[in-house]
Design a protein around this motif. Structure first.
Motif, PDB file in Angstrom:
ATOM      1  N   LEU A 273      30.947  37.470  36.229  1.00 14.79           N
ATOM      2  CA  LEU A 273      31.786  39.058  36.675  1.00 14.79           C
ATOM      3  C   LEU A 273      32.678  39.062  37.671  1.00 14.79           C
ATOM      4  O   LEU A 273      33.835  39.097  36.753  1.00 14.79           O
ATOM      5  N   VAL A 274      32.030  38.881  38.840  1.00 18.86           N
ATOM      6  CA  VAL A 274      33.455  39.338  39.977  1.00 18.86           C
ATOM      7  C   VAL A 274      33.994  37.870  39.224  1.00 18.86           C
ATOM      8  O   VAL A 274      35.112  38.599  40.114  1.00 18.86           O
ATOM      9  N   THR A 275      33.688  36.915  39.095  1.00 13.94           N
ATOM     10  CA  THR A 275      35.100  35.712  38.977  1.00 13.94           C
ATOM     11  C   THR A 275      36.398  36.191  38.511  1.00 13.94           C
ATOM     12  O   THR A 275      37.337  36.374  38.375  1.00 13.94           O
ATOM     13  N   GLY A 276      35.667  37.238  37.164  1.00 15.60           N
ATOM     14  CA  GLY A 276      36.443  37.124  35.662  1.00 15.60           C
ATOM     15  C   GLY A 276      37.738  38.847  36.354  1.00 15.60           C
ATOM     16  O   GLY A 276      38.942  38.719  35.759  1.00 15.60           O
ATOM     17  N   CYS A 277      37.229  39.221  37.521  1.00 11.24           N
ATOM     18  CA  CYS A 277      38.363  40.288  37.502  1.00 11.24           C
ATOM     19  C   CYS A 277      38.528  40.204  38.955  1.00 11.24           C
ATOM     20  O   CYS A 277      38.804  41.412  39.738  1.00 11.24           O
ATOM     21  N   ALA A 278      38.050  38.725  39.707  1.00 13.33           N
ATOM     22  CA  ALA A 278      38.524  39.272  41.377  1.00 13.33           C
ATOM     23  C   ALA A 278      39.771  39.689  41.311  1.00 13.33           C
ATOM     24  O   ALA A 278      40.418  40.174  42.569  1.00 13.33           O
ATOM     25  N   LYS A 279      41.350  39.149  40.552  1.00 10.06           N
ATOM     26  CA  LYS A 279      42.896  39.524  41.008  1.00 10.06           C
ATOM     27  C   LYS A 279      42.859  40.506  40.487  1.00 10.06           C
ATOM     28  O   LYS A 279      43.877  40.982  41.321  1.00 10.06           O
TER      29      LYS A 279
ATOM     30  N   ALA B 110      28.045  37.826  45.577  1.00  6.83           N
ATOM     31  CA  ALA B 110      28.648  37.463  44.512  1.00  6.83           C
ATOM     32  C   ALA B 110      30.223  37.238  44.684  1.00  6.83           C
ATOM     33  O   ALA B 110      30.836  36.618  45.143  1.00  6.83           O
ATOM     34  N   LEU B 111      30.744  38.889  45.539  1.00 11.13           N
ATOM     35  CA  LEU B 111      32.073  39.315  45.820  1.00 11.13           C
ATOM     36  C   LEU B 111      32.887  38.446  46.981  1.00 11.13           C
ATOM     37  O   LEU B 111      33.592  37.676  46.887  1.00 11.13           O
ATOM     38  N   ALA B 112      31.159  37.725  47.960  1.00 14.41           N
ATOM     39  CA  ALA B 112      31.168  37.576  48.675  1.00 14.41           C
ATOM     40  C   ALA B 112      31.797  36.084  48.804  1.00 14.41           C
ATOM     41  O   ALA B 112      32.375  35.105  49.219  1.00 14.41           O
ATOM     42  N   ARG B 113      31.295  35.472  47.663  1.00 18.10           N
ATOM     43  CA  ARG B 113      31.316  33.978  46.769  1.00 18.10           C
ATOM     44  C   ARG B 113      32.542  34.056  46.053  1.00 18.10           C
ATOM     45  O   ARG B 113      33.512  32.891  46.473  1.00 18.10           O
ATOM     46  N   HIS B 114      33.018  34.789  45.422  1.00 20.20           N
ATOM     47  CA  HIS B 114      34.208  34.570  44.130  1.00 20.20           C
ATOM     48  C   HIS B 114      34.674  35.400  44.444  1.00 20.20           C
ATOM     49  O   HIS B 114      36.424  35.348  44.487  1.00 20.20           O
ATOM     50  N   ALA B 115      35.247  36.090  45.809  1.00 18.02           N
ATOM     51  CA  ALA B 115      35.911  36.933  46.408  1.00 18.02           C
ATOM     52  C   ALA B 115      36.353  37.627  47.415  1.00 18.02           C
ATOM     53  O   ALA B 115      36.050  39.007  48.185  1.00 18.02           O
ATOM     54  N   PRO B 116      35.782  36.524  48.529  1.00 16.82           N
ATOM     55  CA  PRO B 116      36.205  37.107  50.113  1.00 16.82           C
ATOM     56  C   PRO B 116      37.148  38.296  50.223  1.00 16.82           C
ATOM     57  O   PRO B 116      37.016  38.222  51.317  1.00 16.82           O
ATOM     58  N   GLU B 117      38.081  37.886  49.696  1.00 16.94           N
ATOM     59  CA  GLU B 117      39.970  38.870  50.452  1.00 16.94           C
ATOM     60  C   GLU B 117      39.862  39.991  50.200  1.00 16.94           C
ATOM     61  O   GLU B 117      40.143  40.686  50.587  1.00 16.94           O
TER      62      GLU B 117
END
Length: 477
Positions: A381-387, A405-412
């Motif tokens: 889920l996080v990977t798909g919406c990170a941008k 999950a956010l720390a792994r795939h959307a750390p910024e």
């Protein structure tokens, strides 16, 4: 009792056990008692509410056993179960050993239909069932048909099939629980909207969950509607034993092929129920006629249109029905615009699949998430919406799983972690989201989790969000 029609069964003196009090158990017990059956209700719970319900039933001559849902009453010839009772319950093992059939309330309603009963257009799927069924009912009404949205929604199926009102056709929402206990259900046409992991604790495995969803296609007579973007739904159509001549009908957000409904230049079009499927397409409605026109909701509209068209509804009624439809509260519901920021309540997004659809509809987003994760993982889920994420506000019991999950795939992406599970946390969450948001952004409350750690249900969670947003708007007025 086998597969014979119950309307031909003499219920007088039949010993029937109803498993569970509650919204479907109590009506089933009353209906069966009214037919002359000897009814015993068994219930695991023995609390004050259960005792009150039991007293009402016992006053009508129905036996109730509280705190003992495991033992099969002597002389039981049939069990009618409420949807929430898991298949691995000892009661059902005892029934299997004794050769006693188990039906759900949907199976009972199906069997109790009288001669010339209204056909069923049935809908299941992990997400979107209620919206699709209500869209379908709106379309059928626009066509001048007597109908109702029933099943896991609105009018109870027992009331619909036994009540005084007559219907031309029923729009039926069915959960995987209900389908599990509905061996003889045969719909006119049916749709599986999508498949994603959910209720695996009840079914035991993803394969069992999918198999129960697939039961909706068994014996369909006109159309099995599937999601082109979700091949597992088409696989279920291939595996189904349907009536000769029943067709596989796909729906897609892209350009439809023959025997599909889809979207071309902002128009919902039909290449399934037209004379020449190879060369012809029938306009049904505009994307703008769908409320709200988020991608997953357009998919819902196409599925509803496919079922309506399978029933012979004219194109104009599809358009008029979609225009007349208003979504239920807490389903991607616009609450307010405050200081140039849009606030959307999708409290109904109680799992990752629903939240994924909601997150895909907006950009950029400040996401409010968290609650009871029900064993879900959030990496995909996080990977798909990170941008799309401007920021995230987390609350609830299992928020750490989303935070990781956010720390792994959307750390910024900036994350505010509210270490709270009280109902007042929602007000702070909205304020934190407002702080992170910029004009043009959407603050989206799509928790991807169940609500019961903090709220009675997702409705109360949505109301708390809306109240907090309105308070913010008043301060900014």
């Amino acid at each position: 009792m086998g597969s014979q029609e119950v309307s031909n069964v003499d219920w007088q003196g039949k010993h029937v056990t109803v498993a569970g009090l509650g919204v479907s158990g109590i009506p089933a017990a009353r209906v069966l008692h009214g037919l002359g059956a000897v009814v015993t209700v068994v219930n695991d719970g023995d609390d004050e509410r259960s005792r009150g319900q039991a007293a009402e039933l016992e006053a009508q001559g129905i036996t109730v056993r509280l705190g003992d849902g495991a033992t099969l009453p002597k002389s039981t010839e049939l069990i009618v179960t409420t949807p929430g009772w898991q298949p691995d319950k000892p009661l059902f093992a005892a029934a299997a050993e004794a050769g006693v059939p188990v039906w759900g309330d949907v199976e009972l309603a199906w069997r109790l239909r009288g001669p010339g009963a209204a056909p069923w257009l049935a809908v299941t799927g992990t997400n979107g069932k209620t919206t699709t069924v209500r869209m379908l009912a709106s379309i059928l009404e626009a066509a001048g048909l007597r109908t109702a949205a029933v099943g896991n929604i609105g009018v109870s199926l027992l009331d619909a099939v036994l009540g005084e009102e007559t219907y031309d056709v029923l729009a039926v929402e069915l959960s995987s629980y209900q389908l599990h206990w509905s061996p003889s259900l045969r719909a006119h046409s049916a749709a599986v909207l999508n498949l994603a992991p959910d209720h695996l604790d009840w079914h035991g495995s993803m394969a069992a969950y999918v198999a129960d969803k697939g039961r909706i296609y068994e014996g369909n007579t006109v159309a099995c509607v599937y999601n082109v973007a979700d091949p597992a739904t088409e696989d279920l159509v291939r595996e189904a034993d349907v009536e000769e001549g029943c067709r596989a009908i796909g729906f897609t957000l892209g350009t439809p092929g023959p025997s599909q409904l889809g979207v071309v230049d902002g128009i919902l079009v039909d290449r399934a129920f037209v004379t020449n499927r190879q060369k012809q397409a029938q306009e049904l409605a505009e994307v703008a006629d769908v409320n709200p026109p988020a991608p997953h909701n357009i998919a819902n509209a196409l599925a509803a249109a496919a079922l309506a068209r399978a029933f012979g509804v004219e194109p104009a009624a599809v358009r008029d029905g979609l225009r007349a439809f208003r979504p239920d509260p807490h389903r991607i519901e616009h609450v307010a615009d405050v200081a140039g920021v849009t606030y959307i309540d999708d409290s109904k997004a109680t799992n990752t699949h629903a939240a994924e659809a909601s997150l895909a509809a907006y950009d950029p987003i400040v996401w409010i998430a968290g609650g009871l994760a029900k064993g879900a993982t959030f990496d995909e889920l996080v990977t798909g919406c990170a941008k799309r994420l401007r920021g995230v506000v987390l609350m609830g019991k299992d928020r750490a799983v989303i935070r990781e999950a956010l720390a792994r795939h959307a750390p910024e992406v900036p994350v505010t972690d509210l270490d709270r599970t009280d109902t007042g946390a929602m007000s702070e969450a909205v304020r934190e989201a407002a702080r992170l948001a910029r004009p043009g952004d959407t603050v989206l409350m799509a928790p991807a989790c169940a609500s019961m750690d903090m709220f009675v249900n997702y409705n109360k969670r949505g109301e708390a969000f809306a109240d907090a947003v309105r308070a913010l708007a008043a301060e900014n007025a």
